[in-house]
Write a protein that holds these residues in place. Sequence first.
Motif, PDB file in Angstrom:
ATOM      1  N   ARG A  48       0.943  -1.587   0.559  1.00 15.09           N
ATOM      2  CA  ARG A  48       0.007   0.193   0.078  1.00 15.09           C
ATOM      3  C   ARG A  48       0.964   1.278   0.092  1.00 15.09           C
ATOM      4  O   ARG A  48       1.678   1.639   0.932  1.00 15.09           O
ATOM      5  N   PRO A  68      -6.099   5.496  -0.871  1.00 19.86           N
ATOM      6  CA  PRO A  68      -7.035   5.005  -1.489  1.00 19.86           C
ATOM      7  C   PRO A  68      -7.377   6.110  -2.829  1.00 19.86           C
ATOM      8  O   PRO A  68      -7.987   7.065  -1.939  1.00 19.86           O
ATOM      9  N   PHE A  69      -7.482   5.247  -3.192  1.00 18.42           N
ATOM     10  CA  PHE A  69      -8.652   6.455  -4.639  1.00 18.42           C
ATOM     11  C   PHE A  69      -7.858   7.588  -5.023  1.00 18.42           C
ATOM     12  O   PHE A  69      -8.849   8.175  -5.250  1.00 18.42           O
ATOM     13  N   ASN A  80      -5.603   1.908  -6.431  1.00 16.02           N
ATOM     14  CA  ASN A  80      -6.709   1.431  -5.453  1.00 16.02           C
ATOM     15  C   ASN A  80      -7.484   1.666  -4.921  1.00 16.02           C
ATOM     16  O   ASN A  80      -7.332   2.384  -4.035  1.00 16.02           O
ATOM     17  N   ASP A  81      -8.701   1.161  -4.198  1.00 19.24           N
ATOM     18  CA  ASP A  81      -9.624   1.118  -2.735  1.00 19.24           C
ATOM     19  C   ASP A  81      -8.924   1.302  -1.844  1.00 19.24           C
ATOM     20  O   ASP A  81      -9.231   1.568  -0.732  1.00 19.24           O
ATOM     21  N   ILE A  82      -7.413   0.215  -1.663  1.00 15.30           N
ATOM     22  CA  ILE A  82      -6.314   0.526  -0.795  1.00 15.30           C
ATOM     23  C   ILE A  82      -5.491   0.631  -0.926  1.00 15.30           C
ATOM     24  O   ILE A  82      -4.619   0.945  -0.537  1.00 15.30           O
ATOM     25  N   HIS A 124      -3.367   0.515  -3.651  1.00 12.90           N
ATOM     26  CA  HIS A 124      -2.361  -0.468  -4.799  1.00 12.90           C
ATOM     27  C   HIS A 124      -1.748   0.608  -5.509  1.00 12.90           C
ATOM     28  O   HIS A 124      -2.720   1.475  -6.442  1.00 12.90           O
ATOM     29  N   PRO A 143      -9.889 -12.948  -5.922  1.00 15.56           N
ATOM     30  CA  PRO A 143      -9.707 -11.224  -5.826  1.00 15.56           C
ATOM     31  C   PRO A 143      -8.673 -11.203  -5.232  1.00 15.56           C
ATOM     32  O   PRO A 143      -8.580 -10.169  -5.632  1.00 15.56           O
ATOM     33  N   LEU A 144      -7.359 -11.398  -4.569  1.00 20.27           N
ATOM     34  CA  LEU A 144      -7.066 -11.380  -4.145  1.00 20.27           C
ATOM     35  C   LEU A 144      -5.651 -11.285  -5.414  1.00 20.27           C
ATOM     36  O   LEU A 144      -4.378 -11.213  -4.728  1.00 20.27           O
ATOM     37  N   TYR A 152     -12.035  -6.345 -11.607  1.00 21.30           N
ATOM     38  CA  TYR A 152     -13.489  -6.797 -10.378  1.00 21.30           C
ATOM     39  C   TYR A 152     -13.321  -5.537  -9.498  1.00 21.30           C
ATOM     40  O   TYR A 152     -14.199  -5.054  -8.751  1.00 21.30           O
ATOM     41  N   TRP A 153     -12.337  -5.106  -9.059  1.00 20.08           N
ATOM     42  CA  TRP A 153     -12.499  -4.159  -7.896  1.00 20.08           C
ATOM     43  C   TRP A 153     -12.446  -2.731  -8.053  1.00 20.08           C
ATOM     44  O   TRP A 153     -12.914  -2.204  -7.015  1.00 20.08           O
ATOM     45  N   VAL A 170     -16.357  -3.356  -8.854  1.00 20.34           N
ATOM     46  CA  VAL A 170     -16.480  -3.542  -6.559  1.00 20.34           C
ATOM     47  C   VAL A 170     -16.744  -2.802  -6.081  1.00 20.34           C
ATOM     48  O   VAL A 170     -17.691  -2.092  -5.335  1.00 20.34           O
ATOM     49  N   ARG A 171     -15.668  -1.519  -6.260  1.00 17.82           N
ATOM     50  CA  ARG A 171     -15.398  -0.288  -5.026  1.00 17.82           C
ATOM     51  C   ARG A 171     -16.575   0.985  -6.142  1.00 17.82           C
ATOM     52  O   ARG A 171     -15.477   2.420  -5.616  1.00 17.82           O
ATOM     53  N   GLY A 172     -16.881   0.719  -7.101  1.00 11.54           N
ATOM     54  CA  GLY A 172     -17.777   1.886  -7.753  1.00 11.54           C
ATOM     55  C   GLY A 172     -16.480   2.778  -9.080  1.00 11.54           C
ATOM     56  O   GLY A 172     -17.105   4.074  -9.185  1.00 11.54           O
ATOM     57  N   SER A 179     -17.814   6.753 -11.298  1.00 12.78           N
ATOM     58  CA  SER A 179     -17.051   7.590 -11.136  1.00 12.78           C
ATOM     59  C   SER A 179     -15.914   8.059 -12.034  1.00 12.78           C
ATOM     60  O   SER A 179     -15.612   7.119 -13.175  1.00 12.78           O
TER      61      SER A 179
END
Lengths: 303, 539
Positions: free
Chosen positions: A67, A71-72, A84-86, A88, A244-245, A254-255, A258-260, A264
Amino acid sequence: MVSPTQAQTQARTIARPAQRRQPRATSRRLRVTATQLTAAVGVTLVTLLILIAVFAPFIAPYDPAERVGRPFSPPSAEHALGTNDIGHDILSELIFGARISLAVGLTAGLITVVIGTTVGLLAGYFPRLGSILMRFTDVVLVLPFLPLLIILAAYLGRSLMNTVLIIGLLIWASTARLIRSQVMVISSQDFVLAARSLGATHRHIIIRHVLPQVMLLSIGEFVQVVGQAILLEASLSFLGLGDPLQKSWGTVLYWAQVRGAFLSPAWAWWVLPPGLLIGLATLGFALIGFTLEQRFNPRLRQR
Amino acid sequence: MMSNLERLVRFGIPFMLVLIFSMTAAAQTDRLRLGMTTGDEGTVGPYTYNSGDPGWNMLLLQYDTLYQLDADGVAQPWLARNLALSDDGLSFTMDLRDDVTWHDGEAFTAEDVAFSIDYFQQFLHPRWTRVVRPIESVEVLGDFQVRMQLSALTPSLELGIFSDVPMVPEHIWSVIGDPAEHTFTIEDNVGNGPYRLVEYAPDQFYRFQAYANYWAGTPQIDELVFIRYADMTGALAAIQANEVDMLVSSIPPEQADFLGMNPDLAVAQGPLFSTQMINFDVTRPPFDMPEVRQAISLAIDREDIVETVYLGQATLGNPGWVHPDSPRFNPDIATTYDPEAAAALLDEVGIVDSDGDGIREFAGAPFMPELLTPSDNALRIRIGDLVGEMLNAVGIGVQVEVVEGSILGDAVWPGFDVRQGRDYELATFGWSPPLQADPTRVASLVHSNPDIASFNLTGYSSPEMDALLDALNATNDSQRQQELLNEIQTLIAEDLPFIMILYPNGVYAYRPAVYDDWLFMTGQGIFHKLSFLPAAARP
């Protein structure tokens, strides 16, 4: 089905290609150029992909599993494609994702071609066994592909190995059909008859005389199937049926989903790049496969 | 020079359009469109609603309860005026409001209360039959007074029983009889709440009409229309496109900022009593050692998880189980992150890295427990992902496995019956708000007797804990309850039958120009009947 006369004609064209070349020299030259161009594009794309995969640790700015940012985050100097969402780095994820895509493509391609060629050889050489094997192949061919894939993936659990196996086990049927028809042509040729009357075993004939003749066709199939498998892996992972990991292009999508990110502004750096990569990789293999098929598939060459 | 006609076209028409739009916007205030993302709720009757949220809250738009939670989550008299306990705590009398009418005009009386409790005891209801079990008998003393006899001391009458069970009219339900034999239609929904259901199109929408004679005051909005969407993505697109004015379910964390950028939308945020936690099988070595469980808890940086996965929209998990915003929270229990202390604890119990590969060994083998996460819950996968990373940093080689939700369920809670045991090492898990909302229900999580602890998924048992829980269940003195709950929280934080990671916030998107008078109820969010009542009518 190939009738004996047709088969003989084909056999003859294989034996004497020069005869056919002369009358249509211009169109032939044009076609060669087009084919060469296709091949060049395909080879370039695939070479790039392989280079990225091999040198991923040197090219990627970050460890994709670490990380490294907020995020985002949108694209910035530190993160060319944002995070990405966390947190990365998406660019690094995509660079390392090339390894997974290639590994899946090559392994699934290998499984497919081994099964497809074996079934094709046996079915083409032994007509009786062939009719049974071909009915089975037909079943595999008409199975509603994606639903079956989804059920298998859900049932077997999520791992890269399972994804590879599922893909490999489901897409060999068309290869088997292609190989079989070619084997049927070859095994009705004089030299096979001659070998048989000299007392050669089936095993000997298949391995020494038939297999070498369909090998090139198998290789062409292999290249096409690799592209197909890369696309399928991405689809499975995108639907959340992979692990997914695991950092593949499909799981990046995929991520994003699922994280919109699809709703956006992030679609531009989180959805588009993996989509393009999947498209280009598939295209590269398809173009090479197409060229090889033009070359090695006597039926296409004849036209 | 601009001609008059040109001027009219350039300025007049846009002006008229703005006027028309603002008029329709103003007229919309008496109609609110709410987006639902969960499944169909049947006819939203007492025996036909499906989900705890929003189904239960849609039911309570139509039916009132004897007590009602206020904005702080404390039970206040509602249909009941008061409750007077006897000295032995085993019986009480209750006065009822005399100004309440059912939607068909009939008066609500003590007979309805006696009938309702008797009915839910007689005909199995998945939620209320268990809740009303401690009530042995109900005696009607007058038109608006009842006396109830309890079979045992009950820790939470107002919150646990009377805020949960809606009252139903005797004159309707005595005709309905056995609910299993009855085909329910929306005509059966005669309640005494602020709204009544007037139209239902299965899988499409619900239309509720305000009940003008509602005793607490006329609801602020005449008509509520609930529109169903297949998933959150569709609903989010709908609220952006002005197809709905509010989403009844909490939106994903990453959407709060994004929707907040839309000037027509507002986002309300507050504590919710749902939980995200790590469960382990405490009967399985080495998780049977409290030191190992403490080490795992100390190694997890909850703040990092809240910031990274929930973008700050969550409350740090407290090791004592109870949400810090709950009135029953024990403020002495702190959440600590200390990886060095975690490593020291593991060293102390002999789980050390003897071969220098970065992973500790337990019983001669590398300590590499499997952490299960459900494939259908992206946030929980991410929590598992980060917890795995943090535990790896202290030498526990956690393997994060993403499995189907049903496989995880079979491993953690086979057959939804804790007597059947469990088969897992570590798993991400979470409970929905009701369990937190009534802290006296903690016995159902940590008591050693499976008849009491139907949610004890980790196999925890401790005689000391049992004694505290039995004492808690045997008192209805609020002061004594708080003392016991403080001790129970302390013991949970020491023994760690499970590890609390965080409590997600409720995050709700709505269109303030249409309706802006939402009430955030601690632990429950903004979608509940109080949000639609005039401020004066709210408890």
